[in-house]
Design an enzyme around this catalytic site. Structure first.
Site, PDB file in Angstrom:
ATOM      1  N   TYR A  54       0.827  -1.217   0.000  1.00  0.00           N
ATOM      2  CA  TYR A  54       0.000   0.000   0.000  1.00  0.00           C
ATOM      3  C   TYR A  54       0.861   1.267   0.000  1.00  0.00           C
ATOM      4  O   TYR A  54       0.350   2.359  -0.261  1.00  0.00           O
ATOM      5  CB  TYR A  54      -0.950   0.034   1.212  1.00  0.00           C
ATOM      6  CG  TYR A  54      -1.936  -1.117   1.285  1.00  0.00           C
ATOM      7  CD1 TYR A  54      -2.104  -1.998   0.224  1.00  0.00           C
ATOM      8  CD2 TYR A  54      -2.701  -1.329   2.421  1.00  0.00           C
ATOM      9  CE1 TYR A  54      -2.994  -3.062   0.306  1.00  0.00           C
ATOM     10  CE2 TYR A  54      -3.598  -2.388   2.505  1.00  0.00           C
ATOM     11  CZ  TYR A  54      -3.732  -3.252   1.446  1.00  0.00           C
ATOM     12  OH  TYR A  54      -4.616  -4.301   1.529  1.00  0.00           O
ATOM     13  N   LEU A 191     -17.749  -3.459   1.720  1.00  0.00           N
ATOM     14  CA  LEU A 191     -18.713  -2.501   1.154  1.00  0.00           C
ATOM     15  C   LEU A 191     -18.631  -2.481  -0.365  1.00  0.00           C
ATOM     16  O   LEU A 191     -19.645  -2.441  -1.059  1.00  0.00           O
ATOM     17  CB  LEU A 191     -18.445  -1.102   1.717  1.00  0.00           C
ATOM     18  CG  LEU A 191     -18.564  -1.022   3.244  1.00  0.00           C
ATOM     19  CD1 LEU A 191     -18.084   0.323   3.751  1.00  0.00           C
ATOM     20  CD2 LEU A 191     -20.007  -1.284   3.670  1.00  0.00           C
ATOM     21  N   ILE A 228     -12.700  -4.675   7.997  1.00  0.00           N
ATOM     22  CA  ILE A 228     -11.675  -3.619   7.885  1.00  0.00           C
ATOM     23  C   ILE A 228     -12.106  -2.620   6.804  1.00  0.00           C
ATOM     24  O   ILE A 228     -11.396  -2.427   5.814  1.00  0.00           O
ATOM     25  CB  ILE A 228     -10.277  -4.225   7.593  1.00  0.00           C
ATOM     26  CG1 ILE A 228     -10.354  -5.316   6.482  1.00  0.00           C
ATOM     27  CG2 ILE A 228      -9.646  -4.804   8.848  1.00  0.00           C
ATOM     28  CD1 ILE A 228      -8.981  -5.802   6.017  1.00  0.00           C
ATOM     29  N   LYS A 230     -12.691   0.633   4.558  1.00  0.00           N
ATOM     30  CA  LYS A 230     -11.861   1.811   4.244  1.00  0.00           C
ATOM     31  C   LYS A 230     -12.771   2.965   3.830  1.00  0.00           C
ATOM     32  O   LYS A 230     -13.765   2.775   3.126  1.00  0.00           O
ATOM     33  CB  LYS A 230     -10.913   1.457   3.091  1.00  0.00           C
ATOM     34  CG  LYS A 230     -10.195   2.639   2.451  1.00  0.00           C
ATOM     35  CD  LYS A 230     -10.882   3.136   1.184  1.00  0.00           C
ATOM     36  CE  LYS A 230     -10.276   4.424   0.654  1.00  0.00           C
ATOM     37  NZ  LYS A 230     -11.072   5.009  -0.458  1.00  0.00           N
ATOM     38  N   SER A 231     -12.441   4.158   4.252  1.00  0.00           N
ATOM     39  CA  SER A 231     -13.061   5.352   3.681  1.00  0.00           C
ATOM     40  C   SER A 231     -12.109   6.524   3.836  1.00  0.00           C
ATOM     41  O   SER A 231     -11.298   6.553   4.756  1.00  0.00           O
ATOM     42  CB  SER A 231     -14.393   5.682   4.375  1.00  0.00           C
ATOM     43  OG  SER A 231     -14.915   6.872   3.803  1.00  0.00           O
ATOM     44  N   ARG A 236     -18.117   8.926   6.871  1.00  0.00           N
ATOM     45  CA  ARG A 236     -18.198   7.478   6.662  1.00  0.00           C
ATOM     46  C   ARG A 236     -17.267   6.722   7.606  1.00  0.00           C
ATOM     47  O   ARG A 236     -17.590   5.635   8.079  1.00  0.00           O
ATOM     48  CB  ARG A 236     -17.852   7.136   5.217  1.00  0.00           C
ATOM     49  CG  ARG A 236     -18.928   7.554   4.237  1.00  0.00           C
ATOM     50  CD  ARG A 236     -18.432   7.313   2.842  1.00  0.00           C
ATOM     51  NE  ARG A 236     -19.477   7.439   1.845  1.00  0.00           N
ATOM     52  CZ  ARG A 236     -19.281   7.286   0.548  1.00  0.00           C
ATOM     53  NH1 ARG A 236     -18.067   6.993   0.087  1.00  0.00           N
ATOM     54  NH2 ARG A 236     -20.271   7.413  -0.303  1.00  0.00           N
TER      55      ARG A 236
END
Ligand SMILES: NC(=O)c1ccc[n+]([C@@H]2O[C@H](COP(=O)([O-])OP(=O)(O)OC[C@H]3O[C@@H](n4cnc5c(N)ncnc54)[C@H](OP(=O)(O)O)[C@@H]3O)[C@@H](O)[C@H]2O)c1
Length: 262
Positions: A54, A191, A228, A230-231, A236
């Site tokens: 990442y 999501l 886990i 992510k946003s 959010r």
């Protein structure tokens, strides 16, 4: 700072408590990344998921320092890219330097390396865990057959398998296979893999006065699956950790499970 959230934990082998809600950081880099991780820590996420690939371990480390939280109060996961097979020690050392810590809580093999390397990498993971560089070790994107190969070769079963999970990908047989082996499932892309306009999700969300995204995240927890999400948006980030104030009924869980069978 928001009030601390009492996040449930999964107990990994060796008595390591893994908080079942972590903050995903894929594609969160630079200043935006650091700010998002800092927001997550302030909102009470006790677990951060990063990876060598990442390119944001330094941002995670800076956010942790800036948060003022003690190292012990945050569960840090990072991952070895399979392209670094044979260079496990140096790669973990670089991760620890970037994160500003002397150990991670969970170190995962990001993708299964091919052939003999599958077990060779795992042996190095075991050695580095024994040296205290990782409190728990696991894998990501592994099949049950690959997990069994590691156990047969070394006697040590991965504590965690991080794999994609969402209502559309729900697989009770795969989940049971992990449970039988004592491997905790950490679901990624919860999501992204969901249709948040699905009437099943919107209906259940309305009934609880929450959002469809919160229903999806809560549904994972009902199945014992660590999440886990992510946003990069503060609203959010806050909403995704705020999933402990309601529970789903058995019927609601079953209706969401059925989404994968359509
Ligand atoms: N081991 C692996 O191979 C692997 C692979 C993929 C991911 N992961 C890990 O799993 C984490 C999560 O997976 P992911 O990032 O792929 O997907 P995700 O967390 O399921 O979804 C992230 C996407 O959903 C949006 N989102 C977040 N919260 C939302 C909400 N409440 N309502 C509507 N949309 C929302 C985000 O947009 P905004 O940012 O614009 O809010 C982003 O586009 C990653 O960050 C990474 O740490 C691991």
């Amino acid at each position: 700072m928001a009030e601390a959230v009492a996040v449930p934990v999964t107990v990994l082998p060796g008595g390591v408590d893994m908080p079942m809600i972590g903050f995903g950081t894929w594609r969160l880099r630079g200043r935006t990344g650091r700010e998002a991780v800092l927001t997550a820590l302030r909102d009470g996420y006790p677990h951060i998921d990063t990876a060598t690939m990442y390119g944001n371990e330094a941002e995670v480390g800076h956010a942790l320092t800036e948060s003022g939280l003690s190292r012990d109060s945050v569960f840090l996961t990072t991952k070895l890219p399979s392209s670094r097979a044979g260079h496990e020690r140096g790669t973990l050392a670089a991760s620890l330097r970037a994160l500003g810590t002397d150990h991670v809580d969970l170190w995962l093999v990001h993708w299964p390396p091919a052939g003999r390397k599958l077990c060779e990498v795992w042996r190095e993971f075991i050695a580095l865990q024994e040296e205290g560089r990782a409190r728990a070790i696991g894998v990501s994107n592994y099949s049950l057959a690959q997990i069994d190969r590691l156990t047969e070769a070394t006697g040590v079963t991965p504590a965690v398998n991080q794999i994609p999970w969402s209502p559309a990908r729900h697989d009770p047989v795969l989940l049971a296979g992990h449970t039988e082996r004592g491997v905790a499932v950490e679901g990624y892309s919860p999501l992204k893999g969901a249709n948040l306009s699905d009437p099943v999700l919107t209906g259940i969300a309305t009934a609880h006065g929450v959002t469809p995204a919160q229903v999806v995240l809560r549904w994972h927890l009902e199945h014992g699956i660590t999440i886990i999400p992510k946003s990069s948006h503060p609203d959010r980030i806050a909403a995704n950790v705020d999933v402990l104030g309601f529970t789903l009924t058995a019927d609601q869980v079953a209706r969401i499970d059925a989404v994968s069978r359509r």
